[in-house]
Design a protein around this motif. Structure first.
Motif, PDB file in Angstrom:
ATOM      1  N   HIS A 121      57.992  38.465  30.118  1.00 45.83           N
ATOM      2  CA  HIS A 121      57.871  37.621  28.925  1.00 45.83           C
ATOM      3  C   HIS A 121      57.566  38.524  27.741  1.00 45.83           C
ATOM      4  O   HIS A 121      57.525  39.750  27.908  1.00 45.83           O
ATOM      5  N   HIS A 176      54.901  38.577  25.426  1.00 45.91           N
ATOM      6  CA  HIS A 176      53.554  38.834  24.905  1.00 45.91           C
ATOM      7  C   HIS A 176      53.378  40.336  24.699  1.00 45.91           C
ATOM      8  O   HIS A 176      53.952  41.151  25.433  1.00 45.91           O
ATOM      9  N   ASP A 191      51.289  42.690  25.316  1.00 51.05           N
ATOM     10  CA  ASP A 191      50.841  43.649  26.329  1.00 51.05           C
ATOM     11  C   ASP A 191      51.894  43.884  27.411  1.00 51.05           C
ATOM     12  O   ASP A 191      51.697  44.690  28.321  1.00 51.05           O
ATOM     13  N   HIS A 192      53.014  43.202  27.310  1.00 52.84           N
ATOM     14  CA  HIS A 192      54.134  43.395  28.241  1.00 52.84           C
ATOM     15  C   HIS A 192      55.359  43.959  27.522  1.00 52.84           C
ATOM     16  O   HIS A 192      56.135  44.692  28.125  1.00 52.84           O
ATOM     17  N   HIS A 216      52.472  30.224  32.519  1.00 55.78           N
ATOM     18  CA  HIS A 216      51.847  31.096  31.519  1.00 55.78           C
ATOM     19  C   HIS A 216      52.590  30.944  30.187  1.00 55.78           C
ATOM     20  O   HIS A 216      51.981  30.837  29.125  1.00 55.78           O
ATOM     21  N   ASP A 240      52.023  37.562  34.624  1.00 57.62           N
ATOM     22  CA  ASP A 240      50.788  36.828  34.346  1.00 57.62           C
ATOM     23  C   ASP A 240      50.622  35.550  35.170  1.00 57.62           C
ATOM     24  O   ASP A 240      49.655  34.813  34.970  1.00 57.62           O
TER      25      ASP A 240
HETATM   26 ZN    ZN Z   1      51.141  37.034  28.801  1.00 58.09          ZN
END
Ligand code: ZN
Length: 269
Positions: free
Chosen positions: A103, A105, A107-108, A174, A195
């Motif tokens: 996904h 976000h 931090d990914h 998530h 996540d």
């Molecule tokens: Zn996430």
């Protein structure tokens, strides 16, 4: 021929313990996760390098660069990134031509700006939600990251056999568009569930995160996911787990799902 895989750690950071454990009371989670003086817990950004013949594919890219000193301090980010992880593993970053993201976000996905040669594979739903900033978090879909990848994004819809031995599967909860990545390896199926189960403390069905857009769906998705992973003896890579990055699903003495650490894998960080 199956895919070879290597675990990479694309950076350490900290997240608020309450946000990470959602509706689970601190009195419970703090028994097995000790927060620091700011109530934060330490995490990493686990990524997976896949190699077969001359082909290299990366799963996930961590939080990358471009953070202000204030943000670095707030998230306790260290200086490591997907670039330092790849170089540490002896891999030329430009040789990565495909980056699969669970996904978008930060931090990914934010490390994608460091891999300008890579086609970025993500679910169409996730891409549209990111562009619309459809999230309860205001600053997790970063416009600078979306701008950097918009001309090299490859959208998939629903369950997809992406290439020989790599399947992408929606795991709604998530986010609406999150996907897991299942890879055929010599050791059986390797799954990056992202996540859905960020670390081994989140194996319990009620252990959703405050960041989950759809906690109920997440719980249902986790149940069916764990049943599938258990039945087919999958090896799981947990995206944010420092101590148990690779696990298998077992059943404990109460017949509930639990995660058992796997240690015989190659690791570069
Ligand atoms: Zn996430």
């Amino acid at each position: 021929m199956n895919w070879n895989w290597t675990l990479l750690d694309a950076g350490r950071f900290k997240l608020d313990g309450g946000s990470m454990f959602g509706v689970v009371p601190k009195g419970l989670w703090s028994r097995f996760c000790k927060p620091d003086e700011h109530n934060c817990l330490p995490y990493c950004c686990n990524c997976v390098l896949l190699e077969k013949d001359e082909k290299r594919i990366l799963i996930e890219s961590g939080y990358g660069v471009g953070w202000s000193d204030k943000e670095k301090q707030m998230f306790g980010m260290d200086e490591s990134t997907i670039l330092t992880a790849l170089v540490g593993a002896g891999i030329e970053p430009d040789s990565i031509d495909t980056l699969i993201l669970s996904h978008l976000h930060f931090d990914h996905a934010a490390g994608a700006t460091l891999l300008p040669n890579a086609q970025v594979v993500v679910q169409k739903q996730e891409w549209e939600d990111a562009l619309a900033n459809r999230s309860t978090m205001s600053k997790t879909y970063l416009p600078r990251v979306l701008e950097s990848i918009k001309d090299r994004v490859e959208l998939v819809e629903g369950k997809t056999l992406y290439t020989d031995g790599i399947t992408l599967t929606p795991r709604i909860g998530h986010t609406w568009g999150i996907q897991s990545i299942e890879v055929e390896t010599d050791g059986g199926t390797l799954c990056f569930a992202s996540d859905l189960i960020p670390d081994h403390h989140h194996v319990g069905l009620a252990f959703s995160m405050g960041y989950d857009m759809l906690p109920w769906e997440n719980k249902m998705t986790k149940q069916s996911f764990l049943e599938e992973a258990y039945a087919d003896s999958w090896t799981l890579v947990l995206c944010h787990d420092i101590t148990h990055p690779v696990v298998r699903v077992i059943k404990n003495e109460k017949n509930a799902f639990a995660l058992e650490p796997v240690t015989d894998f190659s690791r570069n960080q």
